[in-house]
Enzyme design. Structure first.
Site, PDB file in Angstrom:
ATOM      1  N   LYS A   1       3.338   1.071  -6.281  1.00 48.80           N
ATOM      2  CA  LYS A   1       2.179   0.573  -7.025  1.00 48.80           C
ATOM      3  C   LYS A   1       1.176   0.055  -6.005  1.00 48.80           C
ATOM      4  CE  LYS A   1       0.623  -2.675 -10.492  1.00 48.80           C
ATOM      5  NZ  LYS A   1       1.004  -3.646 -11.524  1.00 48.80           N
TER       6      LYS A   1
ATOM      7  N   LYS B   1       1.704   4.673  -9.102  1.00 49.85           N
ATOM      8  CA  LYS B   1       0.567   4.149  -9.853  1.00 49.85           C
ATOM      9  C   LYS B   1      -0.533   3.724  -8.892  1.00 49.85           C
ATOM     10  CE  LYS B   1      -0.492   0.385 -12.894  1.00 49.85           C
ATOM     11  NZ  LYS B   1      -0.064  -0.867 -13.395  1.00 49.85           N
TER      12      LYS B   1
HETATM   13  C1  PBG Z   1       0.188  -5.808 -13.932  1.00 46.39           C
HETATM   14  C2  PBG Z   1      -0.196  -4.453 -14.391  1.00 46.39           C
HETATM   15  C3  PBG Z   1      -1.427  -3.855 -14.118  1.00 46.39           C
HETATM   16  C4  PBG Z   1      -1.420  -2.604 -14.746  1.00 46.39           C
HETATM   17  C5  PBG Z   1      -0.202  -2.455 -15.393  1.00 46.39           C
HETATM   18  N1  PBG Z   1       0.568  -3.619 -15.147  1.00 46.39           N
HETATM   19  C6  PBG Z   1      -2.613  -4.369 -13.390  1.00 46.39           C
HETATM   20  C7  PBG Z   1      -2.436  -5.062 -12.133  1.00 46.39           C
HETATM   21  O1  PBG Z   1      -1.476  -4.867 -11.381  1.00 46.39           O
HETATM   22  O2  PBG Z   1      -3.323  -5.870 -11.855  1.00 46.39           O
HETATM   23  C8  PBG Z   1      -2.581  -1.646 -14.700  1.00 46.39           C
HETATM   24  C9  PBG Z   1      -2.594  -0.522 -15.662  1.00 46.39           C
HETATM   25  C10 PBG Z   1      -3.908   0.163 -15.799  1.00 46.39           C
HETATM   26  O3  PBG Z   1      -4.870  -0.066 -15.051  1.00 46.39           O
HETATM   27  O4  PBG Z   1      -3.998   0.999 -16.717  1.00 46.39           O
HETATM   28  N2  PBG Z   1       1.479  -6.191 -13.992  1.00 46.39           N
END
Ligand code: PBG
Length: 322
Positions: free
Chosen positions: A193, A246
């Site tokens: 991520k 991601k």
């Molecule tokens: C945070 C989380 C995020 C997303 C999913 N879980 C955002 C972040 O890490 O700040 C983003 C998903 C998206 O942008 O569609 N736990």
């Protein structure tokens, strides 16, 4: 002369040799929750996506199931008054998120519900970990994540999705789930991520942006590819059932890398900013939305993702139904 064009000469032949085709079975549809009744709060930076109260969530799940979509990933919008440094509302029995998981599984036992194991929706600091003197504490955060995961497993989650990027959390979550008798609850780990600017619309939807600083001490540097293998090896060894990359579109090389090195299913999260860009261009008439959506989802699958989490999932299912 070798003539590759012979294999493209008709739609039938093109279909005959087609290597990758997305189906509704590959897709996971994210749904945002909020408290109250009969609520449908559109998110302005994500046209077509809303936050739903429990009653409307159930209606939306039913609509999706009629289209053949059966896997959902849920995210809560939590009022500021319920947030604290320890994200303690995340495992409170009265939490709307846990109530919605229960209601979804009670009404539609055949759905697959993926949950978000993360502190940020509930954290007054807006971080995925416990903040002390400006630092994100790793091991103390894991203790909280374990409580969140157990509460979600009790509520009926089929798959838990740790999205926090703390070190060692997959192993810790696996062992508390097993000890509590939840051997069948799967873990879809947010493995690679990245600290991405593509999450902005999601943070609007959840009102979960960090109050101070950024997420670069735990989410990965967008410049790194090899480091994704270290994350993947750890999550694999610690017992993850799925490895997620991601965002998806800007990171298809990472999807392919994990696909080539691991024999468990790879998931890719086509995130909010990727959705918003397509919607904005389409609403200006600059691109053909349907064709672009089908092409992008196919490219994610071609890169090696079997599971595609996308805000376009419902739209895709509607296209396929014709
Ligand atoms: C945070 C989380 C995020 C997303 C999913 N879980 C955002 C972040 O890490 O700040 C983003 C998903 C998206 O942008 O569609 N736990």
């Amino acid at each position: 002369m070798r003539r590759p064009r012979r294999n493209r000469k008709s739609e039938n032949i093109r279909k005959l040799i087609r290597e990758h085709e997305v189906t509704v079975n590959d897709l996971v549809y994210p749904l945002f929750l909020t408290n109250g009744n009969n609520k449908n709060e559109p998110i302005s930076s994500m046209p077509g996506i809303s936050r739903y109260s429990e009653d409307n969530l159930l209606k939306e799940i039913e609509n999706c199931m009629q289209l053949g979509l059966h896997t959902f990933i849920l995210f809560p919008h939590i009022p500021e008054a319920f947030k604290d440094k320890e994200a303690s509302y995340s495992y409170d029995e009265k939490n709307i998120y846990l109530k919605c998981i229960k209601a979804a599984k009670r009404n539609f036992p055949e759905t697959t519900i993926i949950t978000d194991v993360a502190m940020d929706p509930y954290s007054s600091d807006g971080h995925d970990g416990l903040v002390k003197n400006g630092k994100i504490l790793n091991d103390e955060t894991i203790e909280i994540l374990c409580k969140i995961a157990l509460a979600q497993a009790h509520a009926g989650a089929d798959i838990i999705g740790p999205s926090d990027m703390m070190d060692g959390r997959v192993g810790a979550l696996r062992s508390v789930l097993d000890q509590a008798g939840f051997q069948d609850v799967s873990i879809m780990s947010y493995t690679a991520k990245y600290a991405s600017a593509f999450y902005r619309p999601f943070r609007d939807a959840l009102d979960s942006a960090p109050k101070l600083g950024d997420k670069k001490t735990y989410q990965m540097d967008p410049a790194n590819q090899a480091e994704a293998l270290i994350e993947a090896e750890l999550d694999y060894e610690e017992g993850a059932d799925f490895l997620m990359v991601k965002p998806a579109l800007a990171y298809l090389d990472v999807v392919k890398l994990l696909y080539d090195h691991f024999d468990i299913p790879i998931a890719a999260y086509n995130v909010s900013g990727e959705y918003a860009m397509i919607k904005a261009a389409a609403s200006n008439g600059w691109i053909d939305e349907k064709k672009v959506v089908l092409e992008l989802l196919t490219s994610i699958k071609r890169a090696g993702a079997k599971v595609i989490i996308s805000y376009f999932a419902k739209q895709f299912a509607q296209y396929i139904k014709g």
